[in-house]
Design a protein around this motif. Structure first.
Motif, PDB file in Angstrom:
ATOM      1  N   ARG A 189       0.817  -1.216   0.000  1.00 27.90           N
ATOM      2  CA  ARG A 189       0.000   0.000   0.000  1.00 27.90           C
ATOM      3  C   ARG A 189       0.849   1.264   0.000  1.00 27.90           C
ATOM      4  NH1 ARG A 189      -4.992  -1.265   4.205  1.00 27.90           N
ATOM      5  NH2 ARG A 189      -6.192  -2.595   2.816  1.00 27.90           N
ATOM      6  N   ALA A 190       2.117   1.115   0.431  1.00 29.21           N
ATOM      7  CA  ALA A 190       3.002   2.269   0.442  1.00 29.21           C
ATOM      8  C   ALA A 190       3.501   2.626  -0.949  1.00 29.21           C
ATOM      9  CB  ALA A 190       4.194   2.002   1.360  1.00 29.21           C
ATOM     10  N   LEU A 191       3.208   1.768  -1.917  1.00 34.07           N
ATOM     11  CA  LEU A 191       3.705   1.974  -3.272  1.00 34.07           C
ATOM     12  C   LEU A 191       2.570   2.460  -4.155  1.00 34.07           C
ATOM     13  CD1 LEU A 191       5.748  -1.314  -3.492  1.00 34.07           C
ATOM     14  CD2 LEU A 191       6.586   0.938  -2.905  1.00 34.07           C
ATOM     15  N   THR A 192       2.740   3.608  -4.758  1.00 32.60           N
ATOM     16  CA  THR A 192       1.658   4.202  -5.545  1.00 32.60           C
ATOM     17  C   THR A 192       1.351   3.407  -6.809  1.00 32.60           C
ATOM     18  OG1 THR A 192       3.271   5.623  -6.669  1.00 32.60           O
ATOM     19  CG2 THR A 192       2.192   6.521  -4.719  1.00 32.60           C
ATOM     20  N   GLN A 193       2.324   2.609  -7.305  1.00 30.57           N
ATOM     21  CA  GLN A 193       2.080   1.882  -8.549  1.00 30.57           C
ATOM     22  C   GLN A 193       1.288   0.595  -8.332  1.00 30.57           C
ATOM     23  OE1 GLN A 193       4.999   2.303  -6.981  1.00 30.57           O
ATOM     24  NE2 GLN A 193       6.577   0.953  -7.765  1.00 30.57           N
ATOM     25  N   VAL A 194       0.966   0.257  -7.095  1.00 30.75           N
ATOM     26  CA  VAL A 194       0.189  -0.946  -6.800  1.00 30.75           C
ATOM     27  C   VAL A 194      -1.145  -0.511  -6.213  1.00 30.75           C
ATOM     28  CG1 VAL A 194       0.073  -3.085  -5.489  1.00 30.75           C
ATOM     29  CG2 VAL A 194       2.274  -2.307  -6.401  1.00 30.75           C
ATOM     30  N   ASN A 195      -2.216  -0.702  -6.971  1.00 27.38           N
ATOM     31  CA  ASN A 195      -3.535  -0.243  -6.544  1.00 27.38           C
ATOM     32  C   ASN A 195      -4.496  -1.370  -6.201  1.00 27.38           C
ATOM     33  OD1 ASN A 195      -2.887   2.536  -7.037  1.00 27.38           O
ATOM     34  ND2 ASN A 195      -3.109   2.116  -9.235  1.00 27.38           N
ATOM     35  N   ASP A 196      -4.154  -2.592  -6.596  1.00 27.32           N
ATOM     36  CA  ASP A 196      -5.064  -3.725  -6.426  1.00 27.32           C
ATOM     37  C   ASP A 196      -4.318  -4.826  -5.685  1.00 27.32           C
ATOM     38  OD1 ASP A 196      -6.641  -6.008  -6.688  1.00 27.32           O
ATOM     39  OD2 ASP A 196      -7.442  -5.380  -8.627  1.00 27.32           O
ATOM     40  N   GLU A 197      -4.631  -5.003  -4.393  1.00 25.45           N
ATOM     41  CA  GLU A 197      -3.927  -5.996  -3.584  1.00 25.45           C
ATOM     42  C   GLU A 197      -4.158  -7.413  -4.090  1.00 25.45           C
ATOM     43  OE1 GLU A 197      -4.672  -5.777   0.547  1.00 25.45           O
ATOM     44  OE2 GLU A 197      -4.117  -3.657   0.716  1.00 25.45           O
ATOM     45  N   LEU A 198      -5.384  -7.731  -4.512  1.00 30.14           N
ATOM     46  CA  LEU A 198      -5.681  -9.071  -4.992  1.00 30.14           C
ATOM     47  C   LEU A 198      -4.897  -9.384  -6.253  1.00 30.14           C
ATOM     48  CD1 LEU A 198      -7.268 -11.686  -4.736  1.00 30.14           C
ATOM     49  CD2 LEU A 198      -9.159 -10.608  -5.995  1.00 30.14           C
ATOM     50  N   GLN A 199      -4.815  -8.420  -7.138  1.00 26.04           N
ATOM     51  CA  GLN A 199      -4.050  -8.621  -8.368  1.00 26.04           C
ATOM     52  C   GLN A 199      -2.565  -8.792  -8.057  1.00 26.04           C
ATOM     53  OE1 GLN A 199      -3.802  -5.325 -11.274  1.00 26.04           O
ATOM     54  NE2 GLN A 199      -4.592  -6.774 -12.785  1.00 26.04           N
ATOM     55  N   PHE A 200      -2.071  -8.021  -7.094  1.00 26.11           N
ATOM     56  CA  PHE A 200      -0.661  -8.159  -6.714  1.00 26.11           C
ATOM     57  C   PHE A 200      -0.413  -9.513  -6.058  1.00 26.11           C
ATOM     58  CE2 PHE A 200       3.221  -7.542  -4.325  1.00 26.11           C
ATOM     59  CZ  PHE A 200       3.995  -6.796  -5.199  1.00 26.11           C
ATOM     60  N   TYR A 201      -1.379 -10.008  -5.297  1.00 27.10           N
ATOM     61  CA  TYR A 201      -1.236 -11.332  -4.696  1.00 27.10           C
ATOM     62  C   TYR A 201      -1.161 -12.413  -5.775  1.00 27.10           C
ATOM     63  CZ  TYR A 201      -2.291 -15.586  -2.110  1.00 27.10           C
ATOM     64  OH  TYR A 201      -2.247 -16.853  -1.595  1.00 27.10           O
ATOM     65  N   ARG A 202      -1.984 -12.298  -6.819  1.00 22.56           N
ATOM     66  CA  ARG A 202      -1.906 -13.251  -7.928  1.00 22.56           C
ATOM     67  C   ARG A 202      -0.536 -13.186  -8.593  1.00 22.56           C
ATOM     68  NH1 ARG A 202      -7.294 -11.497  -9.247  1.00 22.56           N
ATOM     69  NH2 ARG A 202      -6.429 -10.191 -10.928  1.00 22.56           N
ATOM     70  N   PHE A 203      -0.025 -11.974  -8.728  1.00 28.09           N
ATOM     71  CA  PHE A 203       1.314 -11.819  -9.295  1.00 28.09           C
ATOM     72  C   PHE A 203       2.361 -12.472  -8.394  1.00 28.09           C
ATOM     73  CE2 PHE A 203       5.256  -9.375  -8.896  1.00 28.09           C
ATOM     74  CZ  PHE A 203       5.805  -9.586 -10.157  1.00 28.09           C
ATOM     75  N   LEU A 204       2.228 -12.305  -7.096  1.00 28.92           N
ATOM     76  CA  LEU A 204       3.168 -12.893  -6.139  1.00 28.92           C
ATOM     77  C   LEU A 204       3.192 -14.410  -6.272  1.00 28.92           C
ATOM     78  CD1 LEU A 204       5.056 -12.075  -3.778  1.00 28.92           C
ATOM     79  CD2 LEU A 204       3.094 -12.310  -2.253  1.00 28.92           C
ATOM     80  N   CYS A 205       2.024 -15.021  -6.399  1.00 29.63           N
ATOM     81  CA  CYS A 205       1.943 -16.475  -6.566  1.00 29.63           C
ATOM     82  C   CYS A 205       2.545 -16.906  -7.905  1.00 29.63           C
ATOM     83  CB  CYS A 205       0.489 -16.937  -6.468  1.00 29.63           C
ATOM     84  SG  CYS A 205      -0.259 -16.693  -4.837  1.00 29.63           S
ATOM     85  N   ALA A 206       2.259 -16.141  -8.955  1.00 28.55           N
ATOM     86  CA  ALA A 206       2.827 -16.469 -10.268  1.00 28.55           C
ATOM     87  C   ALA A 206       4.343 -16.358 -10.243  1.00 28.55           C
ATOM     88  CB  ALA A 206       2.244 -15.553 -11.341  1.00 28.55           C
ATOM     89  N   ALA A 207       4.871 -15.333  -9.558  1.00 32.99           N
ATOM     90  CA  ALA A 207       6.319 -15.163  -9.458  1.00 32.99           C
ATOM     91  C   ALA A 207       6.962 -16.337  -8.722  1.00 32.99           C
ATOM     92  CB  ALA A 207       6.642 -13.848  -8.757  1.00 32.99           C
ATOM     93  N   ALA A 208       6.269 -16.862  -7.704  1.00 30.84           N
ATOM     94  CA  ALA A 208       6.806 -18.002  -6.960  1.00 30.84           C
ATOM     95  C   ALA A 208       6.991 -19.219  -7.860  1.00 30.84           C
ATOM     96  CB  ALA A 208       5.886 -18.341  -5.782  1.00 30.84           C
ATOM     97  N   SER A 209       6.139 -19.355  -8.875  1.00 29.24           N
ATOM     98  CA  SER A 209       6.255 -20.498  -9.780  1.00 29.24           C
ATOM     99  C   SER A 209       7.495 -20.404 -10.667  1.00 29.24           C
ATOM    100  CB  SER A 209       4.997 -20.628 -10.654  1.00 29.24           C
ATOM    101  OG  SER A 209       4.928 -19.573 -11.606  1.00 29.24           O
ATOM    102  N   TYR A 210       8.135 -19.237 -10.702  1.00 28.81           N
ATOM    103  CA  TYR A 210       9.353 -19.052 -11.498  1.00 28.81           C
ATOM    104  C   TYR A 210      10.623 -19.187 -10.678  1.00 28.81           C
ATOM    105  CZ  TYR A 210       7.017 -17.617 -15.786  1.00 28.81           C
ATOM    106  OH  TYR A 210       6.265 -17.607 -16.936  1.00 28.81           O
ATOM    107  N   THR A 211      10.516 -19.447  -9.379  1.00 25.91           N
ATOM    108  CA  THR A 211      11.731 -19.515  -8.572  1.00 25.91           C
ATOM    109  C   THR A 211      12.676 -20.580  -9.120  1.00 25.91           C
ATOM    110  OG1 THR A 211      12.602 -19.590  -6.319  1.00 25.91           O
ATOM    111  CG2 THR A 211      10.859 -21.169  -6.844  1.00 25.91           C
ATOM    112  N   GLY A 212      13.938 -20.213  -9.268  1.00 30.47           N
ATOM    113  CA  GLY A 212      14.923 -21.118  -9.845  1.00 30.47           C
ATOM    114  C   GLY A 212      14.942 -21.130 -11.354  1.00 30.47           C
ATOM    115  N   SER A 213      14.209 -20.205 -11.978  1.00 32.11           N
ATOM    116  CA  SER A 213      14.082 -20.199 -13.444  1.00 32.11           C
ATOM    117  C   SER A 213      14.480 -18.842 -14.014  1.00 32.11           C
ATOM    118  CB  SER A 213      12.640 -20.506 -13.870  1.00 32.11           C
ATOM    119  OG  SER A 213      12.211 -21.743 -13.362  1.00 32.11           O
ATOM    120  N   MET A 214      14.833 -18.851 -15.293  1.00 36.65           N
ATOM    121  CA  MET A 214      15.085 -17.607 -16.005  1.00 36.65           C
ATOM    122  C   MET A 214      13.750 -16.890 -16.190  1.00 36.65           C
ATOM    123  SD  MET A 214      17.369 -17.230 -19.445  1.00 36.65           S
ATOM    124  CE  MET A 214      16.165 -18.096 -20.472  1.00 36.65           C
ATOM    125  N   ILE A 215      13.744 -15.604 -15.887  1.00 38.51           N
ATOM    126  CA  ILE A 215      12.479 -14.883 -15.895  1.00 38.51           C
ATOM    127  C   ILE A 215      12.029 -14.562 -17.321  1.00 38.51           C
ATOM    128  CG2 ILE A 215      13.508 -12.585 -15.714  1.00 38.51           C
ATOM    129  CD1 ILE A 215      10.356 -13.864 -13.910  1.00 38.51           C
TER     130      ILE A 215
END
Length: 352
Positions: free
Chosen positions: A145-171
């Motif tokens: 919430r301290a970041l102005t470029q993030v307005n949707d917490e649910l959408q950011f949470y989906r992104f967080l989960c998607a990013a976790a699926s890339y751990t150990g991989s080339m982005i």
């Protein structure tokens, strides 16, 4: 805090002040005290709100502070091993083999699944799901919430989960963006947010003028494997070990352990990786004192021919900017520290 001047009159340095971001008015007074006395170590400032903390402290105390980013416990800390940056040279490896236990795969994946958070590695019976659920909620509600470029917490949470699926991989920003239903530039920006918050580490490719055919995209690693396991719904260590991402989690854990070994010694971790256009890859390249140390990471007890891939790094030993090719090895589940050849070792993962 309404009277920061009185605070410093009442409490004389040396002082440890926790959650300093809650008292930003103290910082100018600390600056004046430091300028007037000039004693290193008079103030130890800690905090968990990465964005506000770093912004306020670096602006107020520029040139007067040393900044230490603390990650979770390392395996060496939990196991009570000696400190030292991990460089796969004979002296270090033999010393580590004398003091460390050879961890069976089951036990190591238990540690990978549990994660490195202090609250989950002490004597208390902390519930794993509840801990990470609270951790993620706190991160979303406080830091995001301290970041102005993030307005949707649910959408950011989906992104967080998607990013976790890339751990150990080339982005791949386009693929990550598609999974999270955002644009590629947004995915790139939000991944930088995770890196700034200390949730992920971006491993840059090892570059050298003689290596002309390497990929240039970074690899992404979650700094805490327990958090990545929680986000991807791996409910226990046994399921994680048998699952499709077990090798990626092992690589994530190994890379972060080596990262912490340098960081905990106050050194900038000299880590990179190399992958050519033929998909041949050296998972980790340590560039230390003019020598490169290649490391493969394999979920196997006796991986064969892994060190053959190290030959793709041989061009760096030639020319005006030549580097030495130092000792390397394969981090795996071997039953003991064993030599592969004159330069390389089978390194049991528990020695990290």
């Amino acid at each position: 805090m309404t009277e920061p001047g009185l605070f410093l009159q009442r409490y004389k340095p040396p002082l440890l002040i926790d959650e300093i971001q809650m008292a930003p008015k103290l910082l100018p007074y600390i600056k004046m005290y430091v300028d007037g006395h000039g004693n290193n170590g008079d103030f130890w400032l800690t905090g968990s709100h990465a964005f506000d903390l770093m912004e306020n402290v670096t602006e107020s105390l520029a040139g007067r502070i040393a900044i230490v980013h603390l990650l979770g416990f390392s395996h060496a800390e939990v196991a009570g091993l000696g400190a030292g940056a991990f460089v796969p040279e004979e002296k270090f490896l033999l010393q580590r083999a004398q003091e460390a236990e050879i961890l069976p795969m089951r036990d190591l994946f238990g540690q990978i699944w549990r994660g490195s958070m202090p609250a989950l590695n002490n004597a208390s019976e902390q519930d794993w799901n509840n801990y990470y659920s609270s951790y993620v909620q706190t991160f979303l509600q406080r830091d995001v919430r301290a970041l102005t470029q993030v307005n949707d917490e649910l959408q950011f949470y989906r992104f967080l989960c998607a990013a976790a699926s890339y751990t150990g991989s080339m982005i791949n920003y386009a693929a990550l963006a598609k999974e999270a239903e955002i644009t590629a530039p947004t995915a790139k920006q939000w991944l930088k947010v995770l890196a700034a918050a200390g949730l992920v580490y971006l491993l840059e490719p090892f570059m050298h003028p003689n290596l002309k055919y390497g990929v240039k995209a970074p690899k992404v690693y979650f700094t805490d494997t327990g958090l990545a396991a929680y986000l991807l719904r791996w409910s226990n260590a046994e399921i994680l070990e048998a699952g499709a991402m077990s090798s990626s989690f092992l690589e994530t854990w190994a890379v972060m352990e080596i990262y912490k070994s340098f960081s905990n010694c106050g050194q900038i971790p000299p880590l990179g990786y190399y992958r050519d256009f033929n998909s041949r890859e050296v998972e980790l390249v340590l560039n230390v004192d003019g020598s490169i140390h290649p490391l493969a990471i394999r979920k196997s007890s006796s991986p064969v021919k892994e060190t053959k891939k190290f030959d793709i790094l041989r061009p760096v030993i030639e020319g005006e900017r030549a580097l030495k090719l130092g000792a390397g090895g394969v981090i795996c589940f071997a039953n003991d520290l064993l030599p592969i050849d004159a330069r390389n070792w089978y390194i049991p993962a528990g020695l990290l």
